[in-house]
Write a protein that holds these residues in place. Structure first.
Motif, PDB file in Angstrom:
ATOM      1  N   THR A  78      38.724  -3.857  -2.434  1.00 18.16           N
ATOM      2  CA  THR A  78      37.319  -3.332  -2.026  1.00 18.16           C
ATOM      3  C   THR A  78      36.687  -2.021  -2.507  1.00 18.16           C
ATOM      4  O   THR A  78      37.703  -1.008  -2.346  1.00 18.16           O
ATOM      5  CB  THR A  78      37.189  -3.523  -0.509  1.00 18.16           C
ATOM      6  N   CYS A  79      35.578  -1.674  -2.987  1.00 18.99           N
ATOM      7  CA  CYS A  79      35.263  -0.593  -3.482  1.00 18.99           C
ATOM      8  C   CYS A  79      34.802   0.245  -2.453  1.00 18.99           C
ATOM      9  O   CYS A  79      34.040  -0.208  -1.545  1.00 18.99           O
ATOM     10  CB  CYS A  79      34.046  -0.764  -4.455  1.00 18.99           C
ATOM     11  N   GLN A  80      35.318   1.446  -2.178  1.00 23.43           N
ATOM     12  CA  GLN A  80      35.277   2.427  -1.109  1.00 23.43           C
ATOM     13  C   GLN A  80      33.765   2.902  -0.980  1.00 23.43           C
ATOM     14  O   GLN A  80      33.515   3.352  -0.293  1.00 23.43           O
ATOM     15  CB  GLN A  80      36.198   3.582  -0.913  1.00 23.43           C
ATOM     16  N   ARG A  81      33.050   2.608  -2.069  1.00 25.64           N
ATOM     17  CA  ARG A  81      31.576   3.313  -2.249  1.00 25.64           C
ATOM     18  C   ARG A  81      30.725   2.285  -1.792  1.00 25.64           C
ATOM     19  O   ARG A  81      29.581   2.644  -1.136  1.00 25.64           O
ATOM     20  CB  ARG A  81      31.554   3.890  -3.703  1.00 25.64           C
ATOM     21  N   CYS A  82      30.866   1.092  -2.494  1.00 24.73           N
ATOM     22  CA  CYS A  82      29.950  -0.117  -2.246  1.00 24.73           C
ATOM     23  C   CYS A  82      30.262  -1.136  -1.413  1.00 24.73           C
ATOM     24  O   CYS A  82      29.430  -2.051  -1.176  1.00 24.73           O
ATOM     25  CB  CYS A  82      29.163  -0.407  -3.477  1.00 24.73           C
ATOM     26  N   LEU A  83      31.355  -1.098  -1.164  1.00 27.60           N
ATOM     27  CA  LEU A  83      32.151  -2.254  -0.375  1.00 27.60           C
ATOM     28  C   LEU A  83      31.977  -3.606  -1.125  1.00 27.60           C
ATOM     29  O   LEU A  83      32.267  -4.607  -0.112  1.00 27.60           O
ATOM     30  CB  LEU A  83      31.482  -2.131   1.046  1.00 27.60           C
ATOM     31  N   ARG A 142      37.260   2.675  -6.362  1.00 22.61           N
ATOM     32  CA  ARG A 142      36.094   2.738  -6.627  1.00 22.61           C
ATOM     33  C   ARG A 142      35.765   1.909  -7.800  1.00 22.61           C
ATOM     34  O   ARG A 142      36.354   2.575  -8.852  1.00 22.61           O
ATOM     35  CB  ARG A 142      35.758   4.168  -6.383  1.00 22.61           C
ATOM     36  N   HIS A 143      34.576   1.486  -7.803  1.00 16.81           N
ATOM     37  CA  HIS A 143      34.081   1.194  -9.292  1.00 16.81           C
ATOM     38  C   HIS A 143      33.695   2.516 -10.124  1.00 16.81           C
ATOM     39  O   HIS A 143      33.457   3.333  -9.609  1.00 16.81           O
ATOM     40  CB  HIS A 143      32.814   0.264  -9.225  1.00 16.81           C
ATOM     41  N   GLU A 144      33.712   2.269 -11.363  1.00 15.72           N
ATOM     42  CA  GLU A 144      33.236   3.530 -12.194  1.00 15.72           C
ATOM     43  C   GLU A 144      31.889   3.466 -11.910  1.00 15.72           C
ATOM     44  O   GLU A 144      31.114   4.629 -11.809  1.00 15.72           O
ATOM     45  CB  GLU A 144      33.774   3.312 -13.710  1.00 15.72           C
ATOM     46  N   VAL A 145      31.127   2.299 -12.171  1.00 19.32           N
ATOM     47  CA  VAL A 145      29.803   2.381 -11.993  1.00 19.32           C
ATOM     48  C   VAL A 145      29.573   1.020 -10.804  1.00 19.32           C
ATOM     49  O   VAL A 145      29.663   0.077 -11.195  1.00 19.32           O
ATOM     50  CB  VAL A 145      28.778   1.991 -13.020  1.00 19.32           C
ATOM     51  N   CYS A 146      29.130   1.451  -9.816  1.00 13.27           N
ATOM     52  CA  CYS A 146      28.965   0.358  -8.550  1.00 13.27           C
ATOM     53  C   CYS A 146      27.870  -0.608  -9.031  1.00 13.27           C
ATOM     54  O   CYS A 146      26.759  -0.094  -9.583  1.00 13.27           O
ATOM     55  CB  CYS A 146      28.659   0.807  -7.434  1.00 13.27           C
ATOM     56  N   PRO A 147      27.900  -1.980  -8.908  1.00 15.76           N
ATOM     57  CA  PRO A 147      27.029  -2.870  -9.422  1.00 15.76           C
ATOM     58  C   PRO A 147      25.539  -2.726  -8.726  1.00 15.76           C
ATOM     59  O   PRO A 147      24.528  -3.149  -9.303  1.00 15.76           O
ATOM     60  CB  PRO A 147      27.842  -4.095  -9.116  1.00 15.76           C
ATOM     61  N   GLU A 148      25.455  -2.242  -7.588  1.00 18.11           N
ATOM     62  CA  GLU A 148      24.162  -2.096  -6.893  1.00 18.11           C
ATOM     63  C   GLU A 148      23.402  -1.034  -7.273  1.00 18.11           C
ATOM     64  O   GLU A 148      23.026   0.045  -6.694  1.00 18.11           O
ATOM     65  CB  GLU A 148      24.439  -2.109  -5.468  1.00 18.11           C
TER      66      GLU A 148
HETATM   67 ZN   LIG Z   1      31.529  -0.118  -5.936  1.00 20.41          ZN
END
Ligand SMILES: [Zn+2]
Length: 184
Positions: A78-83, A142-148
């Motif tokens: 799970t990405c800790q930025r965008c979940l 974390r995603h390098e670039v979060c999808p949202e």
């Molecule tokens: Zn993310």
């Protein structure tokens, strides 16, 4: 005669003497402890590893079995930025040297650059692969670039417009410099 080696019960010395290679591509669920870290998702979840044995002359002259282990895994976390889920890539690449007993291993592991383990005729190579990959597990993935990115882009456009209207400090400075000074 070609000897078959079993990754779950490996004869380390024979494997090294033969300079043998074992490799596999397995689903993540084949590794219980890695699987326990993963979130359920449609993302790929797999492990690829290979191990090569090598017999090397030691300082004592007798020689020792070595093992080069390379492994990579794709684990849905799970990405800790965008979940949202992300496919984390784990990579391990390490050399191991094997010695006769626990005491020697503990003593030499302190000094040596490589990891020192106890040789065995039924060494669990897959467990070692799993240990190495678990050590590479990110604490805060974390995603390098979060999808949202969609709701943000509207704000960005407004922000850019406001930015364009504001006078540029460096442009103003350039104007100042063009003016002849008292000494000029
Ligand atoms: Zn993310």
């Amino acid at each position: 005669m070609k000897k078959e080696f079993d990754a779950g019960r490996l004869d380390v010395t024979a494997f090294a003497q033969a300079g043998a290679l074992l490799e596999a591509q397995e689903p993540l669920r084949a590794f219980e402890r890695l699987q326990a870290e993963a979130v359920s998702s449609e993302l790929p979840a797999e492990v690829r590893w290979c191990a090569r044995g090598e017999w090397r002359a030691g300082s004592g002259g007798a020689g020792a079995p070595w093992l080069h282990v390379q492994a990579e895994a794709t684990v849905p976390l799970t990405c800790q930025r965008c979940l949202l889920p992300l496919a984390a890539k784990l990579e391990a690449d390490r050399w191991f040297r094997f010695v006769a007993d626990e005491e020697t291993a503990a003593f030499e592991d302190e000094e040596a650059e490589e990891d020192v383990l106890v040789a065995s005729k039924s060494f669990d190579l897959r467990e070692l692969v799993e240990d190495e990959l678990l050590m590479e597990m990110p604490v805060a993935p974390r995603h390098e670039v979060c999808p949202e990115a969609v709701p943000m882009s509207v704000q960005d456009a407004d922000f850019d417009a406001a930015e364009a209207e504001r006078p540029k400090p460096f442009a103003a400075l350039a104007q100042l410099k063009k003016k002849p000074g008292p000494e000029g």
